[in-house]
Design a protein around this motif. Structure first.
Motif, PDB file in Angstrom:
ATOM      1  N   PRO A 214       0.813  -1.228   0.000  1.00 35.66           N
ATOM      2  CA  PRO A 214       0.000   0.000   0.000  1.00 35.66           C
ATOM      3  C   PRO A 214       0.844   1.275   0.000  1.00 35.66           C
ATOM      4  CG  PRO A 214      -0.944  -1.592   1.502  1.00 35.66           C
ATOM      5  CD  PRO A 214       0.374  -2.162   1.063  1.00 35.66           C
ATOM      6  N   SER A 215       2.037   1.215   0.619  1.00 38.47           N
ATOM      7  CA  SER A 215       2.935   2.375   0.596  1.00 38.47           C
ATOM      8  C   SER A 215       3.432   2.649  -0.820  1.00 38.47           C
ATOM      9  CB  SER A 215       4.124   2.143   1.537  1.00 38.47           C
ATOM     10  OG  SER A 215       3.684   1.920   2.867  1.00 38.47           O
ATOM     11  N   VAL A 216       3.697   1.558  -1.580  1.00 36.63           N
ATOM     12  CA  VAL A 216       4.067   1.719  -2.986  1.00 36.63           C
ATOM     13  C   VAL A 216       2.911   2.368  -3.749  1.00 36.63           C
ATOM     14  CG1 VAL A 216       4.636   0.483  -5.115  1.00 36.63           C
ATOM     15  CG2 VAL A 216       5.689  -0.214  -2.949  1.00 36.63           C
ATOM     16  N   ASN A 217       1.693   1.920  -3.451  1.00 33.71           N
ATOM     17  CA  ASN A 217       0.510   2.503  -4.071  1.00 33.71           C
ATOM     18  C   ASN A 217       0.454   4.004  -3.818  1.00 33.71           C
ATOM     19  OD1 ASN A 217      -2.435   3.486  -3.765  1.00 33.71           O
ATOM     20  ND2 ASN A 217      -2.721   1.570  -4.865  1.00 33.71           N
TER      21      ASN A 217
ATOM     22  N   THR B 297      -5.850  -0.525  -1.996  1.00 34.24           N
ATOM     23  CA  THR B 297      -4.503   0.059  -1.940  1.00 34.24           C
ATOM     24  C   THR B 297      -3.455  -0.898  -2.499  1.00 34.24           C
ATOM     25  OG1 THR B 297      -4.275  -0.756   0.348  1.00 34.24           O
ATOM     26  CG2 THR B 297      -5.065   1.503   0.048  1.00 34.24           C
ATOM     27  N   ALA B 298      -3.865  -1.799  -3.381  1.00 35.25           N
ATOM     28  CA  ALA B 298      -2.918  -2.754  -3.970  1.00 35.25           C
ATOM     29  C   ALA B 298      -1.968  -2.033  -4.921  1.00 35.25           C
ATOM     30  CB  ALA B 298      -3.671  -3.859  -4.704  1.00 35.25           C
ATOM     31  N   ALA B 299      -0.739  -2.548  -5.034  1.00 35.10           N
ATOM     32  CA  ALA B 299       0.270  -1.907  -5.870  1.00 35.10           C
ATOM     33  C   ALA B 299       0.265  -2.426  -7.304  1.00 35.10           C
ATOM     34  CB  ALA B 299       1.659  -2.114  -5.262  1.00 35.10           C
ATOM     35  N   VAL B 300      -0.169  -3.673  -7.514  1.00 29.39           N
ATOM     36  CA  VAL B 300      -0.087  -4.276  -8.850  1.00 29.39           C
ATOM     37  C   VAL B 300      -0.848  -3.473  -9.908  1.00 29.39           C
ATOM     38  CG1 VAL B 300      -0.676  -6.317 -10.221  1.00 29.39           C
ATOM     39  CG2 VAL B 300       0.374  -6.584  -7.970  1.00 29.39           C
ATOM     40  N   PRO B 301      -2.092  -3.014  -9.646  1.00 31.43           N
ATOM     41  CA  PRO B 301      -2.788  -2.244 -10.692  1.00 31.43           C
ATOM     42  C   PRO B 301      -2.057  -0.983 -11.121  1.00 31.43           C
ATOM     43  CG  PRO B 301      -4.340  -2.965  -9.020  1.00 31.43           C
ATOM     44  CD  PRO B 301      -2.970  -3.266  -8.493  1.00 31.43           C
ATOM     45  N   MET B 302      -1.168  -0.468 -10.253  1.00 31.21           N
ATOM     46  CA  MET B 302      -0.417   0.722 -10.622  1.00 31.21           C
ATOM     47  C   MET B 302       0.476   0.480 -11.833  1.00 31.21           C
ATOM     48  SD  MET B 302      -1.302   3.268  -8.836  1.00 31.21           S
ATOM     49  CE  MET B 302      -2.355   3.575  -7.420  1.00 31.21           C
ATOM     50  N   ILE B 303       0.802  -0.778 -12.106  1.00 29.58           N
ATOM     51  CA  ILE B 303       1.641  -1.094 -13.265  1.00 29.58           C
ATOM     52  C   ILE B 303       0.945  -0.662 -14.546  1.00 29.58           C
ATOM     53  CG2 ILE B 303       2.714  -2.960 -14.588  1.00 29.58           C
ATOM     54  CD1 ILE B 303       3.036  -4.486 -11.956  1.00 29.58           C
TER      55      ILE B 303
ATOM     56  N   LEU C 292     -10.900  -3.487 -17.624  1.00 32.46           N
ATOM     57  CA  LEU C 292     -11.078  -4.936 -17.531  1.00 32.46           C
ATOM     58  C   LEU C 292     -10.048  -5.544 -16.591  1.00 32.46           C
ATOM     59  CD1 LEU C 292     -12.444  -7.552 -18.525  1.00 32.46           C
ATOM     60  CD2 LEU C 292     -10.794  -7.578 -20.422  1.00 32.46           C
ATOM     61  N   LEU C 293      -8.783  -5.104 -16.698  1.00 36.64           N
ATOM     62  CA  LEU C 293      -7.742  -5.606 -15.802  1.00 36.64           C
ATOM     63  C   LEU C 293      -8.048  -5.241 -14.355  1.00 36.64           C
ATOM     64  CD1 LEU C 293      -4.477  -4.775 -17.820  1.00 36.64           C
ATOM     65  CD2 LEU C 293      -5.602  -7.002 -17.571  1.00 36.64           C
ATOM     66  N   THR C 294      -8.492  -4.018 -14.127  1.00 33.52           N
ATOM     67  CA  THR C 294      -8.804  -3.564 -12.759  1.00 33.52           C
ATOM     68  C   THR C 294      -9.959  -4.359 -12.165  1.00 33.52           C
ATOM     69  OG1 THR C 294      -8.038  -1.327 -13.311  1.00 33.52           O
ATOM     70  CG2 THR C 294      -9.448  -1.562 -11.368  1.00 33.52           C
ATOM     71  N   TRP C 295     -10.993  -4.549 -12.950  1.00 33.57           N
ATOM     72  CA  TRP C 295     -12.161  -5.313 -12.480  1.00 33.57           C
ATOM     73  C   TRP C 295     -11.777  -6.762 -12.167  1.00 33.57           C
ATOM     74  CZ3 TRP C 295     -14.358  -9.466 -15.254  1.00 33.57           C
ATOM     75  CH2 TRP C 295     -15.514  -9.995 -14.676  1.00 33.57           C
ATOM     76  N   ALA C 296     -11.007  -7.392 -13.064  1.00 28.74           N
ATOM     77  CA  ALA C 296     -10.608  -8.789 -12.861  1.00 28.74           C
ATOM     78  C   ALA C 296      -9.689  -8.918 -11.656  1.00 28.74           C
ATOM     79  CB  ALA C 296      -9.909  -9.312 -14.117  1.00 28.74           C
ATOM     80  N   TYR C 297      -8.771  -7.982 -11.482  1.00 25.46           N
ATOM     81  CA  TYR C 297      -7.851  -8.063 -10.344  1.00 25.46           C
ATOM     82  C   TYR C 297      -8.586  -7.854  -9.030  1.00 25.46           C
ATOM     83  CZ  TYR C 297      -3.637  -7.392  -7.552  1.00 25.46           C
ATOM     84  OH  TYR C 297      -2.655  -7.526  -6.607  1.00 25.46           O
ATOM     85  N   ASP C 298      -9.542  -6.938  -9.016  1.00 23.63           N
ATOM     86  CA  ASP C 298     -10.309  -6.701  -7.793  1.00 23.63           C
ATOM     87  C   ASP C 298     -11.132  -7.934  -7.420  1.00 23.63           C
ATOM     88  OD1 ASP C 298     -11.109  -4.881  -5.701  1.00 23.63           O
ATOM     89  OD2 ASP C 298     -13.055  -4.770  -6.676  1.00 23.63           O
ATOM     90  N   ALA C 299     -11.703  -8.603  -8.443  1.00 24.95           N
ATOM     91  CA  ALA C 299     -12.465  -9.830  -8.176  1.00 24.95           C
ATOM     92  C   ALA C 299     -11.556 -10.940  -7.683  1.00 24.95           C
ATOM     93  CB  ALA C 299     -13.194 -10.255  -9.453  1.00 24.95           C
TER      94      ALA C 299
END
Length: 394
Positions: A146-149, A295-301, A245-252
């Motif tokens: 979350p700090s990276v986020n 607050t996940a960091a992966v979607p920031m990519i 689509l990536l954000t929705w799938a990752y959140d699910a």
């Protein structure tokens, strides 16, 4: 270069300097009125007053539109949420009345705590509460990822408000970090965005030339091919839809793997697209964020990688709008100068005035060329003003 660079390139003719307006209104050429319409237009800064009025006007118009879209919807939402909370409180009150076994202070505290949590869940603010964070250290906001986020949010200038610093040291470092990293990201985005634009334009040009060759359409070797606005708009929105689509799938997926049982429903797909847009556009509103991977960091990519593409689209849109707005004003200034006699051909024996721009005639195609010329009205000098001594005296 003067204070105003009225130099435009017409993409139809390929001329880099389409035509220019007179800049020195204090020393007009022979035969032109010194204190004419153009003089007072410039002195009274009508151009800038019109632009300022447009800024205020579009704000008022936008407010009117959003008011009619959101006002009555908010009334309905408030009524629904109020009814839901009142029903929840009635249920809690009935439980309190019917449970005669709640006699000790600890039992009363547990009942109040559970009721408080129930109400928070009902309003969707449970994961921001102190009780949720106190349940386990894994529920704390300030973990590494979350700090990276947060760090990425700062240099993307989004700032959803889902994670904020609480210490003075953190706020000081936020200022320093953003001050250094915002221009750093802008430099990288400009380069990547321009690279993408060049690649897309080359692909489009090759397809266009092959199509013309197959159809026997003559090809002008001096033609300058630019990417049509519609292709840029379509590509930009496809990028938003794909990242949504990536954000929705990752959140699910996050909710299924690490979400709270019974409370891990992901955000909707169109909500995810909206979230992506407010992220890459740097609006950063926190009204609708991923439910589970908040607050996940992966979607920031994919947000960071899509940012240059989005900025490229916005930049091209800005050029078209800039040409349309400033080009229309410039065409009007040209007409004022024409009425004032700036473009009358001087006598052969008259001395040639110095310090003036070349005399050219305007026609309807020229006016259209200004507006659709796909050029930089500041000739690359935006943010750089080099004032001549003679201009500073007026």
């Amino acid at each position: 270069m003067g204070l105003e660079a009225d130099v435009w390139r017409n993409k139809h003719t390929g001329k880099s300097e389409h035509y220019e307006l007179p800049h020195d209104i204090w020393n007009p050429p022979p035969g032109a009125r010194k204190y004419g319409l153009l003089f007072f237009w410039r002195i009274l800064a009508f151009k800038h007053l019109i632009i300022a009025s447009l800024i205020i006007g579009v704000g008022l118009l936008g407010g009117l539109i959003f008011y009619h879209i959101e006002h009555y919807s908010e009334i309905e939402n408030v009524a629904e949420t109020t009814a839901s909370l009142e029903a929840q409180m009635q249920q809690i009150a009935e439980q309190l009345v019917n449970q005669n076994n709640i006699t000790t202070q600890a039992e009363i505290e547990d009942f109040i705590r559970n009721a408080y949590i129930l109400l928070q869940r009902n309003e969707g603010v449970w994961k921001q509460s102190t009780f949720y964070k106190n349940a386990t250290e894994d529920n704390l906001t300030w973990l590494y990822w979350p700090s990276v986020n947060y760090a990425v949010q700062m240099y993307m200038t989004t700032g959803y408000g889902t994670i904020t610093v609480n210490t003075t040291r953190g706020r000081i470092f936020t200022i320093i970090w953003a001050f250094i990293m915002i221009p750093f990201l802008m430099v990288l985005c400009r380069d990547l965005g321009q690279w993408w634009l060049v690649c897309m334009t080359k692909i489009y040009a090759r397809i266009l030339l092959r199509y013309r060759k197959a159809r026997g359409i003559p090809i002008n070797p001096k033609e300058e091919i630019t990417l049509p606005l519609i292709i840029i708009v379509i590509y930009t929105w496809l990028n938003i839809l794909f990242c949504g689509l990536l954000t929705w799938a990752y959140d699910a997926a996050w909710g299924a793997a690490w979400g709270e049982p019974g409370n891990h429903k992901p955000m909707g797909y169109w909500d995810a697209c909206y979230f992506v847009y407010v992220t890459v556009s740097a609006m950063g509103m926190s009204d609708d964020v991923p439910r589970n991977s908040t607050t996940a960091a992966v979607p920031m990519i994919w947000y960071v990688l899509s940012l240059p593409l989005f900025q490229m689209g916005i930049r091209v849109m800005m050029i078209y709008q800039e040409n349309a707005i400033l080009g229309s004003i410039m065409a009007w200034e040209w007409q004022l100068a024409k009425w004032d006699g700036y473009f009358k051909t001087p006598a052969i024996d008259a001395p040639q005035p110095t310090g003036y721009y070349r005399e050219v005639q305007q026609d309807d195609d020229d006016a259209l060329g200004i507006i659709t010329g796909h050029a930089d009205p500041y000739a690359g000098e935006f943010g750089r003003v080099r004032l001549r001594r003679s201009a500073a005296q007026h």
